[in-house]
Design an enzyme around this catalytic site. Structure first.
Site, PDB file in Angstrom:
ATOM      1  CD1 TRP A  10      -2.347  -1.843   0.179  1.00  0.00           C
ATOM      2  CD2 TRP A  10      -3.065  -1.125   2.189  1.00  0.00           C
ATOM      3  NE1 TRP A  10      -3.482  -2.546   0.507  1.00  0.00           N
ATOM      4  CE2 TRP A  10      -3.944  -2.127   1.724  1.00  0.00           C
ATOM      5  CE3 TRP A  10      -3.319  -0.525   3.427  1.00  0.00           C
ATOM      6  CZ2 TRP A  10      -5.061  -2.539   2.459  1.00  0.00           C
ATOM      7  CZ3 TRP A  10      -4.429  -0.942   4.163  1.00  0.00           C
ATOM      8  CH2 TRP A  10      -5.286  -1.937   3.680  1.00  0.00           C
ATOM      9  CE  LYS A  11       4.947   1.314  -4.009  1.00  0.00           C
ATOM     10  NZ  LYS A  11       5.685   1.757  -5.166  1.00  0.00           N
ATOM     11  CG  HIS A  94       9.984  -0.694  -1.827  1.00  0.00           C
ATOM     12  ND1 HIS A  94      10.088   0.478  -2.524  1.00  0.00           N
ATOM     13  CD2 HIS A  94       9.020  -1.414  -2.437  1.00  0.00           C
ATOM     14  CE1 HIS A  94       9.204   0.463  -3.519  1.00  0.00           C
ATOM     15  NE2 HIS A  94       8.535  -0.674  -3.477  1.00  0.00           N
ATOM     16  CB  SER A 209       3.892  -0.479 -13.986  1.00  0.00           C
ATOM     17  OG  SER A 209       4.351   0.804 -13.580  1.00  0.00           O
ATOM     18  N   GLY A 230       1.921  -2.365  -6.263  1.00  0.00           N
ATOM     19  CA  GLY A 230       1.704  -1.086  -5.594  1.00  0.00           C
ATOM     20  C   GLY A 230       0.328  -0.542  -5.918  1.00  0.00           C
ATOM     21  N   GLY A 231       0.289   0.423  -6.821  1.00  0.00           N
ATOM     22  CA  GLY A 231      -0.945   1.155  -7.133  1.00  0.00           C
ATOM     23  C   GLY A 231      -2.166   0.277  -7.372  1.00  0.00           C
TER      24      GLY A 231
HETATM   25  P1  13P Z   1       3.565   0.040  -8.648  1.00  0.00           P
HETATM   26  O1  13P Z   1       2.829  -1.274  -8.821  1.00  0.00           O
HETATM   27  O2  13P Z   1       2.688   1.158  -8.215  1.00  0.00           O
HETATM   28  O3  13P Z   1       4.411   0.342  -9.842  1.00  0.00           O
HETATM   29  O4  13P Z   1       4.583  -0.185  -7.420  1.00  0.00           O
HETATM   30  C1  13P Z   1       5.389  -1.298  -7.423  1.00  0.00           C
HETATM   31  C2  13P Z   1       6.046  -1.393  -6.103  1.00  0.00           C
HETATM   32  O5  13P Z   1       6.943  -0.621  -5.792  1.00  0.00           O
HETATM   33  C3  13P Z   1       5.560  -2.419  -5.167  1.00  0.00           C
HETATM   34  O6  13P Z   1       6.404  -2.540  -4.079  1.00  0.00           O
END
Ligand code: 13P
Length: 247
Positions: A10-11, A94, A209, A230-231
């Site tokens: 989720w960051k 990360h 991505s 991530g997103g």
């Molecule tokens: P995204 O999927 O948003 O590119 O992020 C990848 C990521 O850094 C997962 O740790």
């Protein structure tokens, strides 16, 4: 190899209300997933997410851990503290930590060691910048990053998860092609195999991505054992569709 593993990172996103509706939507859509699933959430939401995920098919993870055991490290969170929230996983190294918090290979290796010592599985992230890829240094960079972790954790490396996240693909919409990703995953697998007889137990995830449109092709590669997302993991329907594409 066990089932593939899909991890949402989720960051620094979420809120009490948003987390609850996302997790409820994921649980409603995931009765018997074909893959293992985990969410790495911001530390302040661990208690909330632990309660929401109790007795579910989704495991809980954190996004970072201190390399120190305990003591005067203001703002840091130890592995033992994380473990109290029932965590199975913790991300270490990360690229956003390496880049914005100057984490060295040695610090990342020490973090992995702390996680393992407390019974959690570190998800060790490696990956090259676009300048490094253009200079033909991808192999050298990811091998150096992994070597530091193997050096510090030799006998335990089969207990880790590895994630290949090319930095140029993170949050940019530029995904590595399945062939580009497979090539790096194969060399990481070979490096793990040279270090441990049980290397085939290590999941090697792809991240950068990854989305509902490209997940199936990436996950079909022989050495891609799952995704670090991530997103797209913040949108329940997208993440569910990615998990559904796992064979
Ligand atoms: P995204 O999927 O948003 O590119 O992020 C990848 C990521 O850094 C997962 O740790």
């Amino acid at each position: 190899m066990n089932k593939k593993l899909m991890v949402g990172n989720w960051k620094m996103n979420g809120s009490l209300a948003a987390n609850e509706s996302l997790i409820k939507a994921l649980l409603a859509g995931l009765s018997a997933p074909a893959c293992q699933v985990a969410l790495c959430v911001p530390a302040v939401y661990l208690a909330q997410c632990q309660a929401l995920l109790a007795d579910s098919v989704i495991e809980l993870g954190a996004q970072d851990v201190s390399e120190h055991e305990t003591g005067a490290f203001t703002g840091e969170i130890s592995a033992a503290m994380l473990r109290e929230f029932g965590l199975r996983y913790v991300l270490v190294g990360h690229s956003e930590r390496r880049q914005y918090h100057s984490e060295s290979d040695a610090v990342v290796a020490a973090k992995a060691q702390r996680a393992l010592a407390c019974g959690m599985t570190p998800i060790v992230c490696v990956g090259e910048t676009s300048a490094e890829r253009e200079a033909g240094q991808t192999e050298e960079v990811v091998k150096r990053q992994l070597a530091a972790v193997i050096h510090a954790n030799g006998h335990c490396i089969s207990e880790m998860v590895l994630a290949y996240e090319p930095i140029w693909a993170i949050g940019t919409g530029k995904t590595a092609s399945p062939e580009q990703a497979q090539q790096v995953h194969a060399l990481l697998r070979a490096q793990l195999e040279a270090a441990s007889k049980q290397a085939d137990r290590v999941h090697i995830l792809y991240g950068g991505s990854m989305n509902a449109a490209n997940a199936a092709q990436l996950l079909a590669q022989p050495d891609i054992d799952g995704g670090l997302v991530g997103g797209a993991s913040l949108k329940a329907l997208d993440f569910l569709s990615m998990m559904a594409s796992v064979r």
